[in-house]
Design a protein around this motif. Sequence first.
Motif, PDB file in Angstrom:
ATOM      1  N   GLY A 143     -19.484   8.174  -1.699  1.00  0.00           N
ATOM      2  CA  GLY A 143     -20.718   8.347  -0.939  1.00  0.00           C
ATOM      3  C   GLY A 143     -20.526   8.062   0.539  1.00  0.00           C
ATOM      4  O   GLY A 143     -19.419   8.081   1.058  1.00  0.00           O
ATOM      5  N   ARG A 144     -21.635   7.780   1.211  1.00  0.00           N
ATOM      6  CA  ARG A 144     -21.652   7.627   2.664  1.00  0.00           C
ATOM      7  C   ARG A 144     -21.339   6.187   3.082  1.00  0.00           C
ATOM      8  O   ARG A 144     -21.965   5.245   2.598  1.00  0.00           O
ATOM      9  N   TRP A 145     -20.388   6.036   3.981  1.00  0.00           N
ATOM     10  CA  TRP A 145     -19.999   4.748   4.549  1.00  0.00           C
ATOM     11  C   TRP A 145     -20.170   4.795   6.056  1.00  0.00           C
ATOM     12  O   TRP A 145     -20.029   5.849   6.666  1.00  0.00           O
ATOM     13  N   GLN A 146     -20.453   3.634   6.641  1.00  0.00           N
ATOM     14  CA  GLN A 146     -20.458   3.543   8.093  1.00  0.00           C
ATOM     15  C   GLN A 146     -19.871   2.210   8.538  1.00  0.00           C
ATOM     16  O   GLN A 146     -19.832   1.256   7.766  1.00  0.00           O
ATOM     17  N   LYS A 147     -19.393   2.185   9.767  1.00  0.00           N
ATOM     18  CA  LYS A 147     -18.851   0.961  10.365  1.00  0.00           C
ATOM     19  C   LYS A 147     -20.016   0.233  11.036  1.00  0.00           C
ATOM     20  O   LYS A 147     -20.847   0.866  11.688  1.00  0.00           O
ATOM     21  N   VAL A 148     -20.091  -1.085  10.845  1.00  0.00           N
ATOM     22  CA  VAL A 148     -21.176  -1.870  11.431  1.00  0.00           C
ATOM     23  C   VAL A 148     -20.593  -3.050  12.203  1.00  0.00           C
ATOM     24  O   VAL A 148     -19.671  -3.715  11.734  1.00  0.00           O
ATOM     25  N   ILE A 149     -21.134  -3.282  13.383  1.00  0.00           N
ATOM     26  CA  ILE A 149     -20.831  -4.481  14.162  1.00  0.00           C
ATOM     27  C   ILE A 149     -22.166  -5.176  14.381  1.00  0.00           C
ATOM     28  O   ILE A 149     -23.064  -4.636  15.036  1.00  0.00           O
ATOM     29  N   LYS A 150     -22.320  -6.354  13.779  1.00  0.00           N
ATOM     30  CA  LYS A 150     -23.595  -7.076  13.782  1.00  0.00           C
ATOM     31  C   LYS A 150     -23.446  -8.353  14.595  1.00  0.00           C
ATOM     32  O   LYS A 150     -22.601  -9.200  14.295  1.00  0.00           O
ATOM     33  N   GLN A 151     -24.262  -8.479  15.623  1.00  0.00           N
ATOM     34  CA  GLN A 151     -24.247  -9.676  16.467  1.00  0.00           C
ATOM     35  C   GLN A 151     -25.013 -10.806  15.784  1.00  0.00           C
ATOM     36  O   GLN A 151     -25.993 -10.573  15.083  1.00  0.00           O
ATOM     37  N   GLY A 152     -24.550 -12.026  16.041  1.00  0.00           N
ATOM     38  CA  GLY A 152     -25.223 -13.190  15.489  1.00  0.00           C
ATOM     39  C   GLY A 152     -25.215 -14.339  16.467  1.00  0.00           C
ATOM     40  O   GLY A 152     -24.724 -14.220  17.588  1.00  0.00           O
ATOM     41  N   ASN A 153     -25.738 -15.476  16.024  1.00  0.00           N
ATOM     42  CA  ASN A 153     -25.876 -16.634  16.902  1.00  0.00           C
ATOM     43  C   ASN A 153     -24.550 -17.243  17.342  1.00  0.00           C
ATOM     44  O   ASN A 153     -24.433 -17.733  18.460  1.00  0.00           O
ATOM     45  N   ILE A 154     -23.522 -17.210  16.486  1.00  0.00           N
ATOM     46  CA  ILE A 154     -22.253 -17.863  16.830  1.00  0.00           C
ATOM     47  C   ILE A 154     -21.071 -16.889  16.818  1.00  0.00           C
ATOM     48  O   ILE A 154     -19.926 -17.305  16.929  1.00  0.00           O
ATOM     49  N   GLY A 155     -21.345 -15.614  16.668  1.00  0.00           N
ATOM     50  CA  GLY A 155     -20.266 -14.632  16.647  1.00  0.00           C
ATOM     51  C   GLY A 155     -20.760 -13.310  16.111  1.00  0.00           C
ATOM     52  O   GLY A 155     -21.957 -13.124  15.902  1.00  0.00           O
ATOM     53  N   GLU A 156     -19.815 -12.405  15.910  1.00  0.00           N
ATOM     54  CA  GLU A 156     -20.202 -11.105  15.374  1.00  0.00           C
ATOM     55  C   GLU A 156     -19.411 -10.804  14.116  1.00  0.00           C
ATOM     56  O   GLU A 156     -18.316 -11.317  13.914  1.00  0.00           O
ATOM     57  N   VAL A 157     -20.031  -9.974  13.273  1.00  0.00           N
ATOM     58  CA  VAL A 157     -19.427  -9.597  12.007  1.00  0.00           C
ATOM     59  C   VAL A 157     -19.177  -8.094  12.043  1.00  0.00           C
ATOM     60  O   VAL A 157     -20.053  -7.317  12.412  1.00  0.00           O
ATOM     61  N   HIS A 158     -17.948  -7.714  11.680  1.00  0.00           N
ATOM     62  CA  HIS A 158     -17.571  -6.305  11.589  1.00  0.00           C
ATOM     63  C   HIS A 158     -17.362  -5.983  10.116  1.00  0.00           C
ATOM     64  O   HIS A 158     -16.711  -6.759   9.407  1.00  0.00           O
ATOM     65  N   TYR A 159     -17.914  -4.875   9.664  1.00  0.00           N
ATOM     66  CA  TYR A 159     -17.749  -4.495   8.259  1.00  0.00           C
ATOM     67  C   TYR A 159     -18.067  -3.033   8.048  1.00  0.00           C
ATOM     68  O   TYR A 159     -18.585  -2.357   8.940  1.00  0.00           O
ATOM     69  N   PHE A 160     -17.719  -2.552   6.871  1.00  0.00           N
ATOM     70  CA  PHE A 160     -18.071  -1.206   6.451  1.00  0.00           C
ATOM     71  C   PHE A 160     -19.243  -1.328   5.489  1.00  0.00           C
ATOM     72  O   PHE A 160     -19.227  -2.184   4.600  1.00  0.00           O
ATOM     73  N   GLU A 161     -20.255  -0.489   5.673  1.00  0.00           N
ATOM     74  CA  GLU A 161     -21.448  -0.557   4.829  1.00  0.00           C
ATOM     75  C   GLU A 161     -21.653   0.768   4.111  1.00  0.00           C
ATOM     76  O   GLU A 161     -21.642   1.835   4.725  1.00  0.00           O
ATOM     77  N   HIS A 162     -21.838   0.676   2.795  1.00  0.00           N
ATOM     78  CA  HIS A 162     -22.130   1.853   1.979  1.00  0.00           C
ATOM     79  C   HIS A 162     -23.618   2.148   2.043  1.00  0.00           C
ATOM     80  O   HIS A 162     -24.425   1.256   2.320  1.00  0.00           O
ATOM     81  N   ALA A 163     -24.001   3.381   1.760  1.00  0.00           N
ATOM     82  CA  ALA A 163     -25.415   3.777   1.767  1.00  0.00           C
ATOM     83  C   ALA A 163     -26.246   2.914   0.813  1.00  0.00           C
ATOM     84  O   ALA A 163     -27.442   2.721   1.021  1.00  0.00           O
ATOM     85  N   SER A 164     -25.608   2.341  -0.212  1.00  0.00           N
ATOM     86  CA  SER A 164     -26.306   1.495  -1.186  1.00  0.00           C
ATOM     87  C   SER A 164     -26.591   0.095  -0.647  1.00  0.00           C
ATOM     88  O   SER A 164     -27.308  -0.678  -1.264  1.00  0.00           O
TER      89      SER A 164
END
Length: 84
Positions: free
Chosen positions: A52-73
């Motif tokens: 299925g569909r995947w996308q790359k995500v970079i999520k900012q947070g209070n003490i750092g950022e998280v990089h991950y791949f997210e599936h449509a689910s």
Amino acid sequence: MHCGANMPLHLYPNVAASDSVPENWKPIKGDALKYPVRNAEVLRYLRTLLPGRWQKVIKQGNIGEVHYFEHASGQVAGVKFFAH
């Protein structure tokens, strides 16, 4: 982010379940970059985990950022934390 078939990615129900993110990390609401997975080898591998569909995500947070791949689910893979 570079990873090939020799670097297995694991599937998690969410970012917190990956154990890659500190417990005190809190996401900043609405502050996420999302874009297509550009590495064809990584995308093929992700689709072997979950078709299925995947996308790359970079999520900012209070003490750092998280990089991950997210599936449509909503499931995620390849979660990495980078402290500020």
